[in-house]
Write an enzyme that holds these catalytic residues in place. Structure first.
Site, PDB file in Angstrom:
ATOM      1  CD  GLU A 118       2.335 -20.044   2.212  1.00  0.00           C
ATOM      2  OE1 GLU A 118       2.081 -21.081   2.858  1.00  0.00           O
ATOM      3  OE2 GLU A 118       3.488 -19.650   1.978  1.00  0.00           O
ATOM      4  CE  LYS A 120       3.691 -13.360  -5.322  1.00  0.00           C
ATOM      5  NZ  LYS A 120       4.411 -12.186  -4.923  1.00  0.00           N
ATOM      6  CG  ASP A 122       2.118  -5.446  -2.454  1.00  0.00           C
ATOM      7  OD1 ASP A 122       3.139  -5.733  -3.120  1.00  0.00           O
ATOM      8  OD2 ASP A 122       1.315  -4.559  -2.787  1.00  0.00           O
ATOM      9  CE1 TYR A 228       2.426 -12.874  10.426  1.00  0.00           C
ATOM     10  CE2 TYR A 228       1.425 -11.583   8.678  1.00  0.00           C
ATOM     11  CZ  TYR A 228       1.436 -12.035   9.987  1.00  0.00           C
ATOM     12  OH  TYR A 228       0.443 -11.650  10.843  1.00  0.00           O
ATOM     13  CE  LYS A 319       1.775 -10.722  -8.868  1.00  0.00           C
ATOM     14  NZ  LYS A 319       2.357  -9.396  -8.886  1.00  0.00           N
ATOM     15  CB  CYS A 417     -19.970  27.596  -8.269  1.00  0.00           C
ATOM     16  SG  CYS A 417     -20.833  26.015  -8.259  1.00  0.00           S
ATOM     17  CB  CYS A 420     -24.813  27.882  -9.362  1.00  0.00           C
ATOM     18  SG  CYS A 420     -23.797  28.448  -8.000  1.00  0.00           S
ATOM     19  CB  CYS A 435     -20.282  26.848  -4.520  1.00  0.00           C
ATOM     20  SG  CYS A 435     -21.760  27.716  -5.061  1.00  0.00           S
ATOM     21  CB  CYS A 441     -25.301  26.041  -5.817  1.00  0.00           C
ATOM     22  SG  CYS A 441     -24.185  24.913  -6.620  1.00  0.00           S
TER      23      CYS A 441
HETATM   24  N1  5U1 Z   1       3.383 -16.903   0.856  1.00  0.00           N
HETATM   25  C1  5U1 Z   1       4.358 -16.974  -0.054  1.00  0.00           C
HETATM   26  N2  5U1 Z   1       4.808 -15.976  -0.738  1.00  0.00           N
HETATM   27  N3  5U1 Z   1       5.775 -16.447  -1.527  1.00  0.00           N
HETATM   28  C2  5U1 Z   1       6.563 -15.805  -2.432  1.00  0.00           C
HETATM   29  N4  5U1 Z   1       5.030 -18.114  -0.368  1.00  0.00           N
HETATM   30  C3  5U1 Z   1       5.931 -17.781  -1.297  1.00  0.00           C
HETATM   31  N5  5U1 Z   1       6.827 -18.522  -1.944  1.00  0.00           N
HETATM   32  C4  5U1 Z   1       7.626 -17.925  -2.844  1.00  0.00           C
HETATM   33  C5  5U1 Z   1       7.507 -16.544  -3.106  1.00  0.00           C
HETATM   34  C6  5U1 Z   1       8.387 -15.890  -4.089  1.00  0.00           C
HETATM   35  O1  5U1 Z   1       8.558 -18.607  -3.517  1.00  0.00           O
HETATM   36  C7  5U1 Z   1       8.692 -20.023  -3.306  1.00  0.00           C
HETATM   37  C8  5U1 Z   1       7.583 -20.756  -3.957  1.00  0.00           C
HETATM   38  C9  5U1 Z   1      10.013 -20.387  -3.906  1.00  0.00           C
END
Ligand code: 5U1
Length: 681
Positions: A118, A120, A122, A228, A319, A417, A420, A435, A441
């Protein structure tokens, strides 16, 4: 059940159903106005009967009272972190698979392991605790053992259900996942803030983390956040399905948002394929991610594999290269673009970001520099996403050197500029500093030539971009005037030019010498002077000399010429480099029939400035303006000492008062018409 209680419960259910459809399924079910009506009805009921308000009421999503601080929350099941691999190749997935197989005691002849993969996200990791299906607490990860109680803020995240969709919900269900901000929500929020002159968010991640850590939930409620789920914490009274992927499916059925970008597959190959697919689509996802996560899918195998320190052996994060990094601004240069805009560029201490080493990043324009307050010597966040040019996101003010470096101002640092030496200006209402040496130029050379030769300008057939590229790159043409010095041999020696086409081009160049003043003015490429304005200027002034020497008032007397256009024209002809090219063009034989123009036609109102105010009985404002201009007068927008007449109609307001204060002659419509008629006799 009392009527009010039943109605409140029904409203809560209905509103949450619409919430889910809108925020999780992205399929709105009712118009906003109808949603608002239901919401207000529930609010009113709860205000009248506070005993009806429940912890899962959607009215709790708007943010309660500010807090003094966040209470600590001890996690019953520690929130683990995840082992991270940063290598970009397949080796991450292969090494993970090899470790898992070894730990499980699998040999070469054993079948591949089933994995789930899946995204990760941010954002900020959160634990949601549901008791008997109702959200009772939300906590940050903290150190994994103890987090912070952010329930009030989490309630404001519409995608998070306040009640699980289940008739017989688990006694306790802790859902773990990430709160984040979608890119479009981030952009929209920042645009709104900017418009209101309020502070903007640095990036979606800070937007999410900062909002959840807000002590004032009402502020958090204004930030558009998403969520999520990716795992579980404590569970009582519920048996999760036997695999991770089926657990996420089950959570989805309970109304918890789960990202659709996930797969299950066998062995390292499936993980590598997922990694490569997501890496290729990273920039087109609607939110930022910093990699992908691989997990052993079977929960019994996860238990068997267990943990090392605080990281499970059954999962790894792969990552992607970070898209944001910190670095230092070594200096600020400018680059002159094809249209003469000076774009400030930060010279940076080299930094590896978004998969490449970055040494320069755009600062866009002066407004952006001011807004971000970026100075030489600052530590800055640099972002590079996909193929987009690197940009400075924000300065880290806490790390600013002492004493503070001065603010950076393009006009002060670059009065001329760098390409020129022509003078540099910022026109009213424009973000760019430019300019003014448009004809001269080198940075603007190709653009200027193409425009000059264009069909509506000097109409030199055959002088298109391929040819312009060659002429400029070979140093054969420096300004449009050089076009008239090109010989047959030179042209015939260019790529894709036969003798015949060279002769045709030469003939077109020769023919273009006989032109009109309007075409010539347009061909000069003066900023803000389009074809129509060029015609108006030619008609009004009649000769190039009259245009070149016109002062601002003279230019403003031309139809449709406002202060910005007048300023552009004045700046263009104030630049000696441009005049030099104009003279060369004329010396090369470019000519047109001249006239005296209409400026000298001494109408009764020649040189007079009039202001119209209020509603005139017969004439529309446009008609009055046209009549005044036809008589040589100019219509201005505001009354000053320089105003000669104010023409006042009904409901004339402050302009009339001002005219009276200044002793300006005031006319009514009849007075104006009489004045105009006196000319005709
Ligand atoms: N998608 C996902 N992100 N994430 C972050 N799964 C997931 N699992 C995590 C973390 C920190 O930790 C478990 C593997 C414990």
């Amino acid at each position: 059940m009392p009527v009010d209680l039943a109605r409140a419960a029904a409203l809560r259910r209905e509103i949450e159903r619409h919430n889910y459809a809108y925020y999780v399924l992205d399929q709105p079910t009712i118009p906003d106005a109808e949603y608002d009506r239901l919401f207000r009805e529930l609010q009113a009921l709860e205000a009248e009967h506070p005993e009806l308000a429940t912890p899962d009421s959607p009215t709790r999503r708007v943010g309660g009272k500010p807090l003094d601080g966040f209470a600590p929350v001890r996690h019953v099941v520690p929130m683990l972190s995840i082992r991270t691999e940063t290598d970009t190749e397949a080796s991450g997935a292969q090494a993970f698979d090899a470790r898992v197989r070894k730990e499980l005691g699998l040999g070469e002849s054993d079948p591949p392991v089933d994995y789930a993969a899946e995204l990760k996200f941010d954002g900020l990791a959160i634990n949601l605790r549901y008791e008997l299906g109702v959200l009772v607490q939300a906590a940050t990860r903290g150190d994994g053992e103890t987090g912070e109680d952010v329930t009030q803020n989490i309630r404001t995240v519409h995608a998070i259900p306040l009640r699980l969709h289940a008739d017989k919900p688990p006694v306790v269900l802790e859902v773990r996942g990430e709160v984040f901000m979608r890119r479009d929500d981030f952009e929209r929020y920042n645009a709104k803030q900017r418009e209101a002159g309020k502070p903007t968010l640095v990036n979606p991640r800070n937007g999410a983390a900062g909002s959840i850590r807000q002590l004032d939930p009402a502020i958090a409620a204004q930030r558009p956040l998403s969520f999520y789920a990716y795992g579980l914490g404590e569970v009582q009274g519920w048996t999760p399905p036997p695999t991770h992927s089926a657990t996420l499916d089950a959570l989805e059925k309970l109304g918890v948002p789960v990202c659709a970008e996930r797969i299950t597959g066998r062995g390292a190959a499936a993980l590598i394929a997922f990694h490569d697919d997501i890496a290729a689509r990273r920039d087109s996802l609607p939110f930022d991610i910093d990699g992908v996560v691989y997990k052993v899918n079977r929960l019994d195998l996860q238990r068997e594999l267990g943990f090392v320190t605080r990281e499970p052996r059954w999962a790894v994060a792969h990552k992607f290269p970070a898209q944001e990094q910190l670095t230092t601004v070594l200096g600020i240069d400018v680059q002159v673009g094809r249209t003469g805009a000076l774009t400030p560029v930060a010279r940076l201490a080299p930094v590896f970001v978004g998969g490449v080493t970055v040494t320069n990043a755009t600062l866009h324009n002066q407004d952006e520099i001011d807004r971000k307050d970026v100075r030489v010597g600052d530590t800055v966040i640099v972002r590079r996403a996909g193929d987009v040019i690197p940009e400075v996101v924000a300065a880290v003010i806490e790390r600013r050197p002492v004493p503070e470096p001065p603010r950076f101002n393009i006009l002060q640092s670059y009065p001329v500029c760098p390409e020129c030496g022509s003078h540099v200006v910022r026109l009213e209402g424009e973000a760019a500093v430019r300019c003014t040496g448009g004809l001269y130029c080198p940075a603007q050379r190709k653009q200027a030539l193409l425009h000059f030769a264009g069909r509506r300008a000097m109409d030199i057939e055959g002088l298109g971009d391929k040819l312009v590229d060659q002429l400029v790159e070979r140093g054969l043409v420096h300004s449009p005037a050089d076009v008239y010095g090109l010989g047959l041999d030179t042209l015939a020696g260019l790529e894709r030019m036969a003798e015949k086409s060279a002769a045709n081009l030469l003939a077109a160049i020769e023919a273009s010498k006989a032109t009109t003043l309007a075409r010539f003015i347009f061909a000069l490429g003066i900023r803000n002077v389009g074809e129509t304005t060029a015609k108006d200027l030619a008609r009004h002034f009649g000769s190039l000399a009259a245009l070149i020497t016109a002062d601002e008032a003279g230019l403003l007397a031309v139809r449709d010429v406002g202060p910005v256009v007048a300023q552009s024209i004045r700046q263009f002809f104030a630049e000696p480099h441009n005049l030099e090219v104009v003279n060369k063009l004329r010396a090369a034989g470019v000519h047109w029939p001249e006239s005296t123009g209409v400026q000298q036609s001494a109408g009764i109102l020649a040189g007079k400035t009039l202001v119209l105010t209020g509603t005139l009985p017969m004439l529309t404002r446009e008609a009055a303006k046209e009549m005044i201009e036809a008589a040589g007068g100019k219509v201005a927008g505001s009354v000053s000492k320089k105003t000669d007449y104010v023409v006042a109609g009904e409901e004339a307001g402050s302009k009339l008062t001002r005219a009276q204060e200044l002793g300006v002659t005031i006319l009514d419509e009849a007075g104006l018409l009489a004045l105009l008629e006196s000319q005709e006799q």
